[in-house]
Design an enzyme around this catalytic site. Structure first.
Site, PDB file in Angstrom:
ATOM      1  N   HIS A 131       0.829  -1.207   0.000  1.00  0.00           N
ATOM      2  CA  HIS A 131       0.000   0.000   0.000  1.00  0.00           C
ATOM      3  C   HIS A 131       0.863   1.258   0.000  1.00  0.00           C
ATOM      4  O   HIS A 131       1.628   1.498   0.935  1.00  0.00           O
ATOM      5  CB  HIS A 131      -0.890  -0.016   1.250  1.00  0.00           C
ATOM      6  CG  HIS A 131      -1.873   1.096   1.318  1.00  0.00           C
ATOM      7  ND1 HIS A 131      -2.075   1.845   2.458  1.00  0.00           N
ATOM      8  CD2 HIS A 131      -2.737   1.592   0.399  1.00  0.00           C
ATOM      9  CE1 HIS A 131      -3.014   2.736   2.242  1.00  0.00           C
ATOM     10  NE2 HIS A 131      -3.435   2.611   0.997  1.00  0.00           N
ATOM     11  N   GLU A 138       0.670  -0.525  -4.881  1.00  0.00           N
ATOM     12  CA  GLU A 138      -0.478   0.365  -5.068  1.00  0.00           C
ATOM     13  C   GLU A 138       0.010   1.788  -4.865  1.00  0.00           C
ATOM     14  O   GLU A 138       0.830   2.054  -3.978  1.00  0.00           O
ATOM     15  CB  GLU A 138      -1.568   0.020  -4.050  1.00  0.00           C
ATOM     16  CG  GLU A 138      -2.848   0.822  -4.181  1.00  0.00           C
ATOM     17  CD  GLU A 138      -2.871   2.106  -3.353  1.00  0.00           C
ATOM     18  OE1 GLU A 138      -3.809   2.903  -3.523  1.00  0.00           O
ATOM     19  OE2 GLU A 138      -1.944   2.313  -2.553  1.00  0.00           O
ATOM     20  N   ASP A 172      -1.061   6.290  -5.793  1.00  0.00           N
ATOM     21  CA  ASP A 172      -2.113   7.268  -6.102  1.00  0.00           C
ATOM     22  C   ASP A 172      -1.548   8.341  -7.020  1.00  0.00           C
ATOM     23  O   ASP A 172      -0.393   8.756  -6.862  1.00  0.00           O
ATOM     24  CB  ASP A 172      -2.599   7.947  -4.817  1.00  0.00           C
ATOM     25  CG  ASP A 172      -2.929   6.950  -3.727  1.00  0.00           C
ATOM     26  OD1 ASP A 172      -4.044   6.423  -3.739  1.00  0.00           O
ATOM     27  OD2 ASP A 172      -2.057   6.684  -2.870  1.00  0.00           O
ATOM     28  N   HIS A 196      -0.911  10.969  -2.391  1.00  0.00           N
ATOM     29  CA  HIS A 196      -2.227  10.519  -1.949  1.00  0.00           C
ATOM     30  C   HIS A 196      -3.207  11.656  -1.705  1.00  0.00           C
ATOM     31  O   HIS A 196      -4.303  11.682  -2.263  1.00  0.00           O
ATOM     32  CB  HIS A 196      -2.111   9.679  -0.675  1.00  0.00           C
ATOM     33  CG  HIS A 196      -3.444   9.237  -0.150  1.00  0.00           C
ATOM     34  ND1 HIS A 196      -4.163   9.966   0.790  1.00  0.00           N
ATOM     35  CD2 HIS A 196      -4.218   8.167  -0.456  1.00  0.00           C
ATOM     36  CE1 HIS A 196      -5.303   9.351   1.040  1.00  0.00           C
ATOM     37  NE2 HIS A 196      -5.362   8.256   0.302  1.00  0.00           N
ATOM     38  N   ASP A 239      -0.153  -2.027   4.425  1.00  0.00           N
ATOM     39  CA  ASP A 239       0.988  -1.169   4.766  1.00  0.00           C
ATOM     40  C   ASP A 239       2.205  -2.002   5.134  1.00  0.00           C
ATOM     41  O   ASP A 239       3.331  -1.506   5.097  1.00  0.00           O
ATOM     42  CB  ASP A 239       0.649  -0.273   5.968  1.00  0.00           C
ATOM     43  CG  ASP A 239      -0.476   0.706   5.690  1.00  0.00           C
ATOM     44  OD1 ASP A 239      -0.705   1.043   4.512  1.00  0.00           O
ATOM     45  OD2 ASP A 239      -1.116   1.156   6.664  1.00  0.00           O
TER      46      ASP A 239
END
Length: 228
Positions: free
Chosen positions: A9, A36, A38, A51, A223
């Site tokens: 994450h 992952e 953003d 993010h 995480d």
């Protein structure tokens, strides 16, 4: 039981500042199957990996990401020692070592992201199967599905698996990405029967990890990827 993707994450957020090159490197070191991240579009048009909608929480600056130029963003320090990266700067060292889940976080991300992914597939030896593009935002998912139907879509939801199914059908998505608290054995079975993969987030505690594994999820976003 089929292998469950270990997805870092925002890289390895539990260990290194989120969404930084160092965090992604740490996740790869831990043997993740996927990362992952953003993306937002900044004021000068580049896709930046970040993010929040503002830089206030994790940097020494202030302001909205989409109102700051790339050069202004590059001047900021993330948690004191890291820099904000562009999506291309993140993808270069990854070099197809793992699957990449790109969340369209900011508005107006679909069009530049569709163009960038096409470039990586056409010119850099990537395949569309190397990526999945996810979002909570209906409009961005709609635009991406219209601009490039070859992009694999994932429908993010924090509130309603039923809504995720509806959007998945509308946009011919490959996966749904529900918060782990929404999962049940029944809705997992229904998703798989519909041909959808299920990638759940953000699962950090051992009991929760064991439970979603028992449900048969296809991937776990954490995480702490070493716990998976």
């Amino acid at each position: 039981m089929a292998d469950i993707l270990k997805i870092g994450h925002r890289g390895a957020k539990g260990h290194v500042a989120e969404n930084t090159l160092a965090s992604f490197a740490k996740a790869l070191e831990m043997g993740v199957d996927a990362i992952e991240l953003d993306v937002h579009v900044c004021a000068t048009g580049e896709l930046v990996v970040f993010h929040d909608f503002t830089v206030d929480r994790t940097t020494n600056g202030t302001g909205e990401v989409h109102k700051l130029s790339l050069s202004e963003l590059k001047e900021l320090d993330v948690e004191g020692e890291h820099k904000i990266a562009t999506l291309e700067e993140v993808l270069k060292p990854i070099d197809s070592q793992c699957y990449v889940n790109i969340e369209m976080k900011g508005r107006h991300t679909a069009k530049p992201l569709a163009a960038l992914l096409k470039k990586y597939v056409d010119e850099e030896g990537y395949s569309y199967t190397d990526f999945i593009v996810s979002s909570f935002q209906y409009e961005e998912l709609k635009i991406m599905s219209e601009l490039n139907p070859d992009v694999h879509l994932g429908i993010l939801t924090q509130a309603s698996v039923a809504q995720a199914w509806e959007w998945a059908e509308e946009f011919s998505a490959k996966a749904i990405h529900p918060h782990f608290s929404l999962l049940t054995k029944d809705n997992m079975k229904r998703a798989h029967n519909a041909g959808l993969r299920v990638y759940t987030w953000t699962v950090n505690e051992p009991d929760d990890i064991a439970r979603v594994k028992d449900y048969g999820v296809d991937g776990i976003i954490s995480d702490y990827p070493e716990r998976l």
